[in-house]
Scaffold this active site. Structure first.
Site, PDB file in Angstrom:
ATOM      1  N   ARG A 140     -21.442  -7.643  19.050  1.00 30.37           N
ATOM      2  CA  ARG A 140     -20.913  -8.666  19.958  1.00 30.37           C
ATOM      3  C   ARG A 140     -19.484  -9.031  19.559  1.00 30.37           C
ATOM      4  O   ARG A 140     -19.062  -8.752  18.426  1.00 30.37           O
ATOM      5  CB  ARG A 140     -21.802  -9.899  19.986  1.00 30.37           C
ATOM      6  CG  ARG A 140     -22.035 -10.566  18.657  1.00 30.37           C
ATOM      7  CD  ARG A 140     -23.105 -11.633  18.758  1.00 30.37           C
ATOM      8  NE  ARG A 140     -24.438 -11.040  18.756  1.00 30.37           N
ATOM      9  CZ  ARG A 140     -25.115 -10.715  17.642  1.00 30.37           C
ATOM     10  NH1 ARG A 140     -24.578 -10.910  16.457  1.00 30.37           N
ATOM     11  NH2 ARG A 140     -26.318 -10.190  17.702  1.00 30.37           N
TER      12      ARG A 140
ATOM     13  N   ALA B  97       0.829  -1.224   0.000  1.00 30.09           N
ATOM     14  CA  ALA B  97       0.000   0.000   0.000  1.00 30.09           C
ATOM     15  C   ALA B  97       0.852   1.259   0.000  1.00 30.09           C
ATOM     16  O   ALA B  97       0.404   2.329  -0.402  1.00 30.09           O
ATOM     17  CB  ALA B  97      -0.925   0.000   1.209  1.00 30.09           C
TER      18      ALA B  97
ATOM     19  N   VAL C 262     -18.832  -9.637  -4.581  1.00 33.68           N
ATOM     20  CA  VAL C 262     -19.105 -10.587  -5.666  1.00 33.68           C
ATOM     21  C   VAL C 262     -18.053 -11.687  -5.699  1.00 33.68           C
ATOM     22  O   VAL C 262     -16.860 -11.413  -5.837  1.00 33.68           O
ATOM     23  CB  VAL C 262     -19.144  -9.869  -7.037  1.00 33.68           C
ATOM     24  CG1 VAL C 262     -19.518 -10.860  -8.137  1.00 33.68           C
ATOM     25  CG2 VAL C 262     -20.138  -8.722  -7.013  1.00 33.68           C
TER      26      VAL C 262
ATOM     27  N   GLU D 240     -26.159 -16.943   3.768  1.00 35.91           N
ATOM     28  CA  GLU D 240     -26.661 -15.624   4.178  1.00 35.91           C
ATOM     29  C   GLU D 240     -27.462 -15.767   5.468  1.00 35.91           C
ATOM     30  O   GLU D 240     -27.910 -16.868   5.820  1.00 35.91           O
ATOM     31  CB  GLU D 240     -27.581 -15.064   3.087  1.00 35.91           C
ATOM     32  CG  GLU D 240     -26.875 -14.766   1.788  1.00 35.91           C
ATOM     33  CD  GLU D 240     -25.738 -13.783   1.968  1.00 35.91           C
ATOM     34  OE1 GLU D 240     -25.968 -12.665   2.408  1.00 35.91           O
ATOM     35  OE2 GLU D 240     -24.586 -14.161   1.672  1.00 35.91           O
TER      36      GLU D 240
ATOM     37  N   GLY E 201     -20.381 -20.714   7.907  1.00 37.58           N
ATOM     38  CA  GLY E 201     -20.411 -19.260   7.682  1.00 37.58           C
ATOM     39  C   GLY E 201     -20.538 -18.879   6.217  1.00 37.58           C
ATOM     40  O   GLY E 201     -20.260 -17.746   5.843  1.00 37.58           O
TER      41      GLY E 201
ATOM     42  N   LYS F 229     -23.230  -7.062  -1.032  1.00 37.28           N
ATOM     43  CA  LYS F 229     -23.759  -7.047  -2.413  1.00 37.28           C
ATOM     44  C   LYS F 229     -25.203  -6.599  -2.468  1.00 37.28           C
ATOM     45  O   LYS F 229     -25.632  -5.944  -3.422  1.00 37.28           O
ATOM     46  CB  LYS F 229     -23.611  -8.421  -3.071  1.00 37.28           C
ATOM     47  CG  LYS F 229     -24.219  -9.587  -2.267  1.00 37.28           C
ATOM     48  CD  LYS F 229     -23.196 -10.251  -1.398  1.00 37.28           C
ATOM     49  CE  LYS F 229     -23.828 -11.074  -0.294  1.00 37.28           C
ATOM     50  NZ  LYS F 229     -23.000 -12.110   0.235  1.00 37.28           N
TER      51      LYS F 229
ATOM     52  N   GLU G 275     -15.353  -5.006  -3.975  1.00 33.25           N
ATOM     53  CA  GLU G 275     -14.869  -6.254  -4.586  1.00 33.25           C
ATOM     54  C   GLU G 275     -15.388  -7.493  -3.850  1.00 33.25           C
ATOM     55  O   GLU G 275     -15.756  -8.501  -4.473  1.00 33.25           O
ATOM     56  CB  GLU G 275     -13.334  -6.261  -4.567  1.00 33.25           C
ATOM     57  CG  GLU G 275     -12.693  -7.503  -5.125  1.00 33.25           C
ATOM     58  CD  GLU G 275     -12.839  -7.592  -6.639  1.00 33.25           C
ATOM     59  OE1 GLU G 275     -12.263  -6.765  -7.345  1.00 33.25           O
ATOM     60  OE2 GLU G 275     -13.549  -8.504  -7.109  1.00 33.25           O
TER      61      GLU G 275
ATOM     62  N   LYS H  21     -25.387 -10.221  -6.957  1.00 33.70           N
ATOM     63  CA  LYS H  21     -24.020 -10.194  -7.502  1.00 33.70           C
ATOM     64  C   LYS H  21     -24.036 -10.010  -9.022  1.00 33.70           C
ATOM     65  O   LYS H  21     -23.235  -9.265  -9.585  1.00 33.70           O
ATOM     66  CB  LYS H  21     -23.296 -11.497  -7.129  1.00 33.70           C
ATOM     67  CG  LYS H  21     -23.091 -11.645  -5.619  1.00 33.70           C
ATOM     68  CD  LYS H  21     -22.696 -13.063  -5.248  1.00 33.70           C
ATOM     69  CE  LYS H  21     -22.490 -13.219  -3.756  1.00 33.70           C
ATOM     70  NZ  LYS H  21     -22.394 -14.620  -3.335  1.00 33.70           N
TER      71      LYS H  21
HETATM   72  N1  HSE Z   1     -23.940 -16.582   0.963  1.00 35.97           N
HETATM   73  C1  HSE Z   1     -22.938 -16.255   0.022  1.00 35.97           C
HETATM   74  C2  HSE Z   1     -22.532 -17.494  -0.731  1.00 35.97           C
HETATM   75  C3  HSE Z   1     -21.743 -15.671   0.733  1.00 35.97           C
HETATM   76  O1  HSE Z   1     -22.886 -18.606  -0.297  1.00 35.97           O
HETATM   77  O2  HSE Z   1     -21.929 -17.402  -1.767  1.00 35.97           O
HETATM   78  C4  HSE Z   1     -20.794 -14.979  -0.164  1.00 35.97           C
HETATM   79  O3  HSE Z   1     -21.365 -13.897  -0.809  1.00 35.97           O
END
Ligand code: HSE
Length: 431
Positions: free
Chosen positions: A46, A33, A130, A188, A185, A103, A127, A203
């Protein structure tokens, strides 16, 4: 040079990943950078057990981060629409540059946000919104800027691809795989966004804008999910030499822009047919370069953090650049966006896979093919399964035709006495 101070809002999967990557790779990142990057403050409702924020100021009030006079760049990683929109607009109003992985926010409120950013002379980078860690925005916006883009198609939801892959390869149950994607994780907050194609449509809306230079128009995207895909369809597709993938497709045509997300039969030898698990991939076809493929992890803490941090580095580099020389938010200069319409799905052109249940008596197949012929629909392949039952499955693969003609043909086929129930239709892309 003075260090650049960053405020991170949201310390969930992506926020935690971003904090950890910025800390772990601090030296390498600042060598790139040209300045040191410091996390000045974190705003989170949290704590995250995977993140050690010792030594960093933490507040429960994310808006305090957006107004903190010490902070140069606000990183919005809270997700959602309304609060995120207020947060980003507050940050812009306070002269902060913004980096976001959101997104939904960009697809739905991006036009308004970019206009506000333009007025305040700040950058909004997205960035990470998507395809997770794949630098697809940068590739299209900068790497392909010589090209007239013809079309792009991609697997841009990791959760959906993970589910389709596990179902096909391990015969696992839909709900069971979805639970695993949530635990990892990937999914959504509302997982219907993943399986019903809304996340992919967010996206695709962004990709389409930067590829064709049109304003963001999420409300015009056609969206169809994967919950109606059956193992029978997966097997018939295989017999025909195809795999079923949940694709986002956007194509420039003479009459406008196609913008659609739906399950799609893809030839088994196509690169996209072989993108499995949580991986994403996007094919972009440009008039000068031809086809290019971008592949990588589409979700997850550190892959997404990789894109967030790259955006932070980009913003740091542009801090001293003249605003007229910055890369425009939507790739084309703000006054140069085109008014090419986004086409309704009925005006899109596609090939189709049809599955119907027909009675095993003479003339049935002739009646079906006559209907298709009347709509100028060419047949590519037919499979009829002989069974002892009176109704037999018939699978038809057609050549390309306008969706409206296919709608009319399907309505006429469903009205035949010899056909039971509705006709299953899945679009086909040869790519
Ligand atoms: N829920 C999204 C996926 C997370 O499964 O692609 C990334 O944008």
């Amino acid at each position: 040079m003075k260090p650049v101070k960053v405020g991170i809002c949201g310390l969930g999967t992506v926020g935690g990943g971003t904090f950890n990557v910025l800390k772990r790779n601090a030296d390498e990142i600042s060598r790139r950078a040209g300045r040191k990057i410091i996390v000045e403050e974190v705003g989170a409702r949290r704590d995250n057990p995977d993140v050690d924020t010792k030594g960093t100021q933490v507040t429960r009030d994310i808006f305090a981060v957006a107004t903190n006079p010490e902070i140069d760049i606000v990183v919005e990683l809270i997700g959602g629409y309304d609060v995120a929109r207020d947060l980003v607009l507050t940050a812009i109003e306070n002269g902060k540059h913004v980096v976001t992985a959101n997104k939904a926010l960009i697809a739905e409120h991006g036009n308004e946000i970019f206009e506000a950013a333009q007025k305040k002379n700040v950058m909004v980078a997205f960035e990470a919104g998507v395809a997770g860690g794949i630098p697809i925005i940068k590739a299209i916006r900068e790497g392909l800027s010589a090209n007239k883009i013809n079309w792009l198609a991609g697997i841009i939801n990791g959760t959906g691809n993970f589910i389709l892959t596990e179902m096909k390869e391990k015969g696992r149950d839909f709900d069971d795989v979805l639970k695993e994607a949530q635990a990892l994780g990937y999914a959504e907050a509302d997982p219907t966004f993943d399986v019903e194609g809304i996340d992919a449509a967010h996206k695709l809306t962004i990709l389409s804008s930067i590829a064709f230079g049109i304003p963001l128009q999420f409300s015009k995207a056609y969206t169809e999910g994967i919950s109606q895909i059956t193992t029978e369809d997966v097997q018939y597709a295989e017999e025909l030499g195809y795999r079923i993938k949940h694709l986002g497709v956007s194509r420039r045509t003479e009459s406008g822009i196609e913008l659609r997300v739906h399950p799609t039969l893809v030839p088994e030898q196509a690169l996209l047919a072989n993108v499995n698990g949580v991986m994403n991939a996007v094919v972009v076809d440009g008039d000068a370069v031809g086809q290019t493929l971008y592949y990588g992890a589409g979700a997850g803490a550190e892959p997404t953090a990789s894109a967030v941090v790259a955006d932070i580095v980009d913003v740091v580099r542009t801090l001293t650049a003249d605003r007229d020389n910055r890369v425009p938010h939507l790739a084309f200069q703000p006054g140069e966006l085109s008014d090419a319409p986004v086409l309704p799905i009925e005006e899109n052109e596609c090939a189709y896979y049809l599955r119907l249940s027909a009675s095993e008596k003479p003339g049935t197949m002739a009646a079906v093919t006559t209907i298709l012929g009347k709509q100028d629909i060419n047949i590519e392949a037919i499979i009829q399964k002989a069974t002892s039952a009176e109704q037999v499955p018939v699978i038809i693969l057609t050549q390309q035709v306008k969706e409206q003609k296919m709608n009319d043909a399907i309505a006429a086929i469903e009205a035949l006495e010899a056909v039971t129930g509705s006709v299953k239709r899945i679009r086909v892309e040869q790519l």
